[in-house]
Write a protein that holds these residues in place. Structure first.
Motif, PDB file in Angstrom:
ATOM      1  N   MET A   1      20.262   5.444  59.145  1.00  0.00           N
ATOM      2  CA  MET A   1      19.093   6.290  58.627  1.00  0.00           C
ATOM      3  C   MET A   1      18.216   5.560  57.899  1.00  0.00           C
ATOM      4  O   MET A   1      16.932   5.521  58.074  1.00  0.00           O
ATOM      5  N   ALA A   2      18.681   4.786  56.693  1.00  0.00           N
ATOM      6  CA  ALA A   2      17.974   3.990  55.732  1.00  0.00           C
ATOM      7  C   ALA A   2      17.116   2.895  56.540  1.00  0.00           C
ATOM      8  O   ALA A   2      15.956   2.718  56.225  1.00  0.00           O
ATOM      9  N   THR A   3      17.920   2.220  57.467  1.00  0.00           N
ATOM     10  CA  THR A   3      17.312   1.375  58.325  1.00  0.00           C
ATOM     11  C   THR A   3      16.222   1.739  59.106  1.00  0.00           C
ATOM     12  O   THR A   3      14.919   1.069  59.215  1.00  0.00           O
ATOM     13  N   PHE A   4      16.299   3.136  59.780  1.00  0.00           N
ATOM     14  CA  PHE A   4      15.285   3.769  60.582  1.00  0.00           C
ATOM     15  C   PHE A   4      14.085   4.114  59.656  1.00  0.00           C
ATOM     16  O   PHE A   4      13.013   4.011  59.893  1.00  0.00           O
ATOM     17  N   LEU A   5      14.107   4.649  58.528  1.00  0.00           N
ATOM     18  CA  LEU A   5      12.975   4.887  57.717  1.00  0.00           C
ATOM     19  C   LEU A   5      12.320   3.771  57.054  1.00  0.00           C
ATOM     20  O   LEU A   5      11.102   3.986  57.360  1.00  0.00           O
ATOM     21  N   LYS A   6      13.116   2.872  56.662  1.00  0.00           N
ATOM     22  CA  LYS A   6      12.302   1.493  56.278  1.00  0.00           C
ATOM     23  C   LYS A   6      11.643   0.755  57.318  1.00  0.00           C
ATOM     24  O   LYS A   6      10.615   0.329  57.172  1.00  0.00           O
ATOM     25  N   GLY A   7      12.603   0.867  58.704  1.00  0.00           N
ATOM     26  CA  GLY A   7      11.873  -0.097  59.725  1.00  0.00           C
ATOM     27  C   GLY A   7      10.437   0.714  60.239  1.00  0.00           C
ATOM     28  O   GLY A   7       9.820   0.010  60.956  1.00  0.00           O
ATOM     29  N   THR A   8      10.601   1.909  60.333  1.00  0.00           N
ATOM     30  CA  THR A   8       9.536   2.557  61.046  1.00  0.00           C
ATOM     31  C   THR A   8       8.347   2.775  60.274  1.00  0.00           C
ATOM     32  O   THR A   8       7.189   3.322  60.574  1.00  0.00           O
ATOM     33  N   ARG A   9       8.478   2.654  58.873  1.00  0.00           N
ATOM     34  CA  ARG A   9       7.226   2.982  57.951  1.00  0.00           C
ATOM     35  C   ARG A   9       6.855   4.546  58.116  1.00  0.00           C
ATOM     36  O   ARG A   9       5.613   4.862  57.887  1.00  0.00           O
ATOM     37  N   LEU A  10       7.609   5.548  58.374  1.00  0.00           N
ATOM     38  CA  LEU A  10       7.087   6.710  58.543  1.00  0.00           C
ATOM     39  C   LEU A  10       7.495   7.643  57.155  1.00  0.00           C
ATOM     40  O   LEU A  10       7.034   8.688  57.303  1.00  0.00           O
ATOM     41  N   THR A  11       7.402   6.680  56.033  1.00  0.00           N
ATOM     42  CA  THR A  11       7.793   7.609  54.750  1.00  0.00           C
ATOM     43  C   THR A  11       6.346   7.342  53.925  1.00  0.00           C
ATOM     44  O   THR A  11       6.049   5.977  53.974  1.00  0.00           O
ATOM     45  N   PRO A  12       6.071   7.928  52.954  1.00  0.00           N
ATOM     46  CA  PRO A  12       5.198   7.448  52.040  1.00  0.00           C
ATOM     47  C   PRO A  12       5.277   6.484  50.975  1.00  0.00           C
ATOM     48  O   PRO A  12       4.797   6.156  50.329  1.00  0.00           O
ATOM     49  N   ILE A  13       6.827   5.999  51.099  1.00  0.00           N
ATOM     50  CA  ILE A  13       7.005   4.889  49.922  1.00  0.00           C
ATOM     51  C   ILE A  13       6.971   3.800  50.647  1.00  0.00           C
ATOM     52  O   ILE A  13       7.428   2.570  49.862  1.00  0.00           O
ATOM     53  N   GLY A  14       6.621   3.630  51.739  1.00  0.00           N
ATOM     54  CA  GLY A  14       5.905   2.158  52.351  1.00  0.00           C
ATOM     55  C   GLY A  14       7.158   0.956  51.958  1.00  0.00           C
ATOM     56  O   GLY A  14       8.081   0.919  52.803  1.00  0.00           O
ATOM     57  N   ASP A  15       6.761   0.041  51.169  1.00  0.00           N
ATOM     58  CA  ASP A  15       7.431  -1.279  51.109  1.00  0.00           C
ATOM     59  C   ASP A  15       8.580  -1.131  49.972  1.00  0.00           C
ATOM     60  O   ASP A  15       8.860  -1.953  49.271  1.00  0.00           O
ATOM     61  N   ALA A  16       9.012   0.189  49.545  1.00  0.00           N
ATOM     62  CA  ALA A  16      10.191   0.308  48.582  1.00  0.00           C
ATOM     63  C   ALA A  16      11.518  -0.595  48.801  1.00  0.00           C
ATOM     64  O   ALA A  16      11.490  -0.882  49.846  1.00  0.00           O
TER      65      ALA A  16
END
Length: 79
Positions: A1-16
């Motif tokens: 899940m974390a890899t998906f969130l970070k890889g897709t950049r679909l969250t407003p936290i961008g490059d966190a």
């Protein structure tokens, strides 16, 4: 899940940093819809693979001429 969130950049936290995404994934998977979200994660790698395979600037679809209705909303009356 974390890899998906970070890889897709679909969250407003961008490059966190990755630990932020791990914390977010933990919260999402433990929330009210966590079981459903977790169940859907099994198909995510194949879906992301298709998204990457078909990614383009849109020119490959320029010749398609078809009426399309796009709708969106979140305040529909209850059924």
């Amino acid at each position: 899940m974390a890899t998906f969130l970070k890889g897709t950049r679909l969250t407003p936290i961008g490059d966190a940093p990755t630990p932020v995404f791990r914390a977010l994934a933990f919260l999402l998977l433990r929330g009210a819809d966590g079981h459903d979200t977790s169940a859907m994660m099994a198909t995510t790698p194949a879906e992301i693979g298709e998204i990457a395979r078909l990614d383009s600037d849109g020119t490959r679809y320029a010749g398609i001429a078809s009426p399309t209705l796009l709708m969106g909303g979140e305040k529909s009356p209850p059924i």
